[in-house]
Structures are given as C-alpha cells and as structure tokens.
Write an enzyme that holds these catalytic residues in place. Structure first.
Site, PDB file in Angstrom:
ATOM      1  N   ASN A  14       1.041  -1.093  -0.019  1.00 13.17           N
ATOM      2  CA  ASN A  14       0.000   0.039   0.182  1.00 13.17           C
ATOM      3  C   ASN A  14       0.954   1.415  -0.044  1.00 13.17           C
ATOM      4  O   ASN A  14       0.558   2.156  -0.610  1.00 13.17           O
ATOM      5  CB  ASN A  14      -0.947   0.029   1.403  1.00 13.17           C
ATOM      6  CG  ASN A  14      -2.164  -0.985   0.926  1.00 13.17           C
ATOM      7  OD1 ASN A  14      -2.910  -0.535   0.049  1.00 13.17           O
ATOM      8  ND2 ASN A  14      -2.519  -1.932   1.649  1.00 13.17           N
ATOM      9  N   HIS A 110      -8.311  -0.656   6.210  1.00 15.06           N
ATOM     10  CA  HIS A 110      -8.643  -2.145   6.977  1.00 15.06           C
ATOM     11  C   HIS A 110      -9.237  -3.145   5.951  1.00 15.06           C
ATOM     12  O   HIS A 110     -10.072  -2.819   5.184  1.00 15.06           O
ATOM     13  CB  HIS A 110      -9.543  -1.796   7.998  1.00 15.06           C
ATOM     14  CG  HIS A 110     -10.030  -2.889   8.874  1.00 15.06           C
ATOM     15  ND1 HIS A 110      -9.183  -3.505   9.688  1.00 15.06           N
ATOM     16  CD2 HIS A 110     -11.001  -3.742   8.801  1.00 15.06           C
ATOM     17  CE1 HIS A 110      -9.550  -4.570  10.285  1.00 15.06           C
ATOM     18  NE2 HIS A 110     -10.895  -4.787   9.702  1.00 15.06           N
ATOM     19  N   THR A 142      -9.515   6.418  15.554  1.00 17.22           N
ATOM     20  CA  THR A 142     -10.307   6.791  16.498  1.00 17.22           C
ATOM     21  C   THR A 142      -9.592   5.946  17.925  1.00 17.22           C
ATOM     22  O   THR A 142      -9.149   5.045  17.421  1.00 17.22           O
ATOM     23  CB  THR A 142     -11.804   7.111  16.548  1.00 17.22           C
ATOM     24  OG1 THR A 142     -12.403   5.961  16.108  1.00 17.22           O
ATOM     25  CG2 THR A 142     -12.126   8.363  15.802  1.00 17.22           C
TER      26      THR A 142
HETATM   27  N1  NHR Z   1      -5.234   2.160  16.882  1.00 13.04           N
HETATM   28  C1  NHR Z   1      -6.188   2.795  16.980  1.00 13.04           C
HETATM   29  N2  NHR Z   1      -6.554   3.361  18.452  1.00 13.04           N
HETATM   30  N3  NHR Z   1      -7.304   2.910  16.361  1.00 13.04           N
HETATM   31  C2  NHR Z   1      -7.329   2.142  15.215  1.00 13.04           C
HETATM   32  O1  NHR Z   1      -8.612   2.313  14.561  1.00 13.04           O
HETATM   33  C3  NHR Z   1      -6.055   1.417  14.906  1.00 13.04           C
HETATM   34  C4  NHR Z   1      -5.096   1.504  15.639  1.00 13.04           C
HETATM   35  C5  NHR Z   1      -3.857   0.773  15.229  1.00 13.04           C
HETATM   36  C6  NHR Z   1      -3.869   0.048  14.272  1.00 13.04           C
HETATM   37  C7  NHR Z   1      -4.981  -0.891  12.046  1.00 13.04           C
HETATM   38  C8  NHR Z   1      -5.784  -2.121  12.366  1.00 13.04           C
HETATM   39  C9  NHR Z   1      -6.390  -2.796  11.173  1.00 13.04           C
HETATM   40  O2  NHR Z   1      -6.698  -2.038  10.289  1.00 13.04           O
HETATM   41  C10 NHR Z   1      -5.065   0.155  13.311  1.00 13.04           C
HETATM   42  C11 NHR Z   1      -6.034   0.849  13.645  1.00 13.04           C
HETATM   43  C12 NHR Z   1      -3.336  -4.086  14.611  1.00 13.04           C
HETATM   44  C13 NHR Z   1      -4.336  -4.665  15.522  1.00 13.04           C
HETATM   45  C14 NHR Z   1      -4.015  -5.694  16.630  1.00 13.04           C
HETATM   46  O3  NHR Z   1      -4.548  -6.247  17.191  1.00 13.04           O
HETATM   47  C15 NHR Z   1      -5.594  -4.353  15.481  1.00 13.04           C
HETATM   48  C16 NHR Z   1      -6.317  -3.484  14.456  1.00 13.04           C
HETATM   49  C17 NHR Z   1      -5.207  -2.918  13.339  1.00 13.04           C
HETATM   50  C18 NHR Z   1      -3.826  -3.302  13.502  1.00 13.04           C
HETATM   51  N4  NHR Z   1      -2.526  -5.719  16.891  1.00 13.04           N
HETATM   52  C19 NHR Z   1      -1.713  -6.279  17.682  1.00 13.04           C
HETATM   53  C20 NHR Z   1      -1.344  -5.571  19.201  1.00 13.04           C
HETATM   54  O4  NHR Z   1      -1.426  -6.235  19.921  1.00 13.04           O
HETATM   55  C21 NHR Z   1      -0.378  -7.113  17.544  1.00 13.04           C
HETATM   56  C22 NHR Z   1      -0.363  -7.752  16.250  1.00 13.04           C
HETATM   57  C23 NHR Z   1       0.935  -8.178  15.433  1.00 13.04           C
HETATM   58  O5  NHR Z   1       1.963  -7.427  16.156  1.00 13.04           O
HETATM   59  O6  NHR Z   1       0.998  -8.893  14.642  1.00 13.04           O
HETATM   60  O7  NHR Z   1      -1.111  -4.268  18.898  1.00 13.04           O
HETATM   61  O8  NHR Z   1      -6.551  -3.849  11.155  1.00 13.04           O
HETATM   62  C1  GAR Z   2      -3.222  -4.759   3.904  1.00  9.13           C
HETATM   63  O1  GAR Z   2      -4.151  -5.582   3.609  1.00  9.13           O
HETATM   64  C2  GAR Z   2      -3.897  -4.060   5.000  1.00  9.13           C
HETATM   65  O2  GAR Z   2      -5.409  -3.735   4.623  1.00  9.13           O
HETATM   66  C3  GAR Z   2      -3.840  -4.760   6.338  1.00  9.13           C
HETATM   67  O3  GAR Z   2      -2.456  -5.314   6.146  1.00  9.13           O
HETATM   68  C4  GAR Z   2      -2.013  -5.204   4.584  1.00  9.13           C
HETATM   69  C5  GAR Z   2      -0.931  -4.433   4.737  1.00  9.13           C
HETATM   70  O4  GAR Z   2      -0.309  -4.720   3.437  1.00  9.13           O
HETATM   71  N1  GAR Z   2      -3.895  -3.916   7.443  1.00  9.13           N
HETATM   72  C6  GAR Z   2      -4.218  -4.351   8.569  1.00  9.13           C
HETATM   73  O5  GAR Z   2      -4.640  -5.623   8.687  1.00  9.13           O
HETATM   74  C7  GAR Z   2      -4.241  -3.685   9.572  1.00  9.13           C
HETATM   75  N2  GAR Z   2      -4.351  -4.574  10.919  1.00  9.13           N
HETATM   76  P1  GAR Z   2       1.050  -4.092   2.784  1.00  9.13           P
HETATM   77  O6  GAR Z   2       1.830  -3.952   3.918  1.00  9.13           O
HETATM   78  O7  GAR Z   2       1.455  -4.611   1.665  1.00  9.13           O
HETATM   79  O8  GAR Z   2       0.587  -2.596   2.415  1.00  9.13           O
END
Ligand code: NHR
Ligand code: GAR
Length: 192
Positions: A14, A110, A142
């Site tokens: 991305n 997402h 948020t």
């Molecule tokens: N933070 C907030 N406060 N709000 C959002 O909407 C966020 C955010 C941080 C990241 C991306 C999100 C996604 O699009 C994002 C949105 C990671 C996790 C997660 O569980 C969940 C959602 C997203 C990104 N992470 C674990 C943790 O404990 C670690 C997982 C790993 O390291 O592989 O942080 O999906």
């Molecule tokens: C993308 O599919 C994005 O939507 C997702 O990770 C991939 C990143 O791909 N994001 C999440 O799942 C956030 N938790 P990229 O590194 O090739 O851009």
C-alpha cells in the site's frame, strides 16, 4: 502541499501504491516526507529508500509499556511536521493519548467492509459468515480500533471457490486503488 508520514509494519505494497501515485502527481499535492516502521525487516522500508524517502525504525520491543513506545513514536512523527499520518499495514494498536494527538489527521486502511470484522483475520471471518461480498475500508483512526469515521470503501464479490488466501489477494489488489484515491481526496481538501 500536504506533508504525509506513513507508518508500516511489513510488506508495504500500500505504501508502494501511494509512492507510485505521488510520482504520477496523483496524490492531490500530498508528499510522503517519512516512512516509519516498528519492524526493522519490513520490506516497505526498502521501498521507501528506493524512492529516496527518509525512513526510521522504532521497535516496540525496546519499550516496557505501550504508552512509552507511543510517546517515542509520536515524537519521531512530529519531527516531520506532518499534516496527515497514514497507517499502511501498521500492526500495533495505538494508545488513546497517541490517537488524540493526531485526531482528524490519521487514517488507516482495513481489509474488511467496516463496521464488519474489525481486528484481525477478516478474510476467514467473511468466508465463515458466508458473506457474498467483502472489501476494504479507509477510515479515520479513533480510540476504538477500526471504529473511526469511514472515508471510502471498495467492495468485491466473494467467489464460490475462494479461500482466505485468494480473498486476501483480491482485497489487497483493490486496496492499491482505494488508498491513493482516499489520500488524494484528503490532500485536495487540505490544499486551498
Ligand atoms: N489504533 C487505534 N487506536 N485505532 C485504530 O483504529 C487502529 C489502531 C492501530 C492500528 C490498524 C488495525 C487494522 O486495520 C490500526 C487501527 C493491529 C491490530 C492488533 O491487534 C488490530 C487492528 C489494527 C492493527 N495488533 C496487535 C497489538 O497487540 C499486534 C499484532 C501483531 O503485532 O501482529 O497491537 O486492522
Ligand atoms: C493490507 O491488506 C491492510 O489492509 C492490512 O494489512 C495489509 C498490509 O499490506 N492492514 C491490517 O490488517 C491492519 N491491521 P501491505 O503491507 O502490503 O500494505
């Protein structure tokens, strides 16, 4: 000009789509001024270096508490004086103080049709539910993960023989159109 800092954790396709859009002058005057990863081995850092964009690496493992990592990350980002922070496959949940600091200026992509399937493993969950369509969402970040206001969505049909893998691949493809479009929209609104 809209100054953009991109946060990544991995592959960075991305990010690449955003770099390509910028190079084609299709990012509404947005300019990526830095790429920051929480993982040193993230291939996206290589992509940024290839495009002559400054990179930084800040490992969450070097900090005892989430709050400490986020405070350090916030300081690194602020040094670039961004107008917009773009999460592109950034995999660490951000603390409320961090989110408040960038509220209205931070977006995420997402891989689901939010509000469906916040969090992880979205493709398997869509299949399990028998959904006939799936997709990706760009939203403002948020405090509650994946619950911020939706900016744009893009959808694809779920095919009869789809697996979580094939679905993920096709969603990934549409993300590369969707994210540059959304970032461009925001940059155009930022620029008088
Ligand atoms: N933070 C907030 N406060 N709000 C959002 O909407 C966020 C955010 C941080 C990241 C991306 C999100 C996604 O699009 C994002 C949105 C990671 C996790 C997660 O569980 C969940 C959602 C997203 C990104 N992470 C674990 C943790 O404990 C670690 C997982 C790993 O390291 O592989 O942080 O999906
Ligand atoms: C993308 O599919 C994005 O939507 C997702 O990770 C991939 C990143 O791909 N994001 C999440 O799942 C956030 N938790 P990229 O590194 O090739 O851009």
């Amino acid at each position: 000009m809209t100054r953009i800092v991109v946060l990544i954790s991995g592959h960075g396709s991305n990010l690449q789509a955003l770099i390509d859009a910028q190079q084609r002058a299709e990012l509404g005057g947005g300019q990526i001024v830095a790429v920051i990863s929480n993982r040193a081995e993230a291939y996206g850092l290589e992509r940024a270096r290839n495009a002559n964009i400054p990179t930084e690496h800040l490992s969450h493992r070097d900090f005892a508490e989430r709050e400490d990592f986020d405070a350090a990350l916030m300081a690194r980002i602020d040094a670039y004086m961004p107008d917009l922070v773009v999460l592109a496959g950034f995999m660490r949940i951000l603390t409320p103080a961090f989110v408040r600091h960038f509220v209205g200026k931070m977006v995420n992509i997402h891989p689901s049709l939010l509000p469906k399937y916040p969090g992880l493993h979205t493709h398997a969950r869509a299949l399990e539910a028998g959904d006939t369509e799936h997709g990706a969402t760009v939203h403002f970040v948020t405090e509650n993960v994946d619950e911020g206001p939706i900016i744009l969505q893009s959808r694809i049909p779920v095919l009869a023989n789809d697996t979580a893998d094939t679905l993920q691949q096709r969603v990934h493809q549409i993300e590369h159109q969707l994210y540059p479009r959304a970032v461009r929209m925001i940059c155009e609104q930022n620029t008088p």
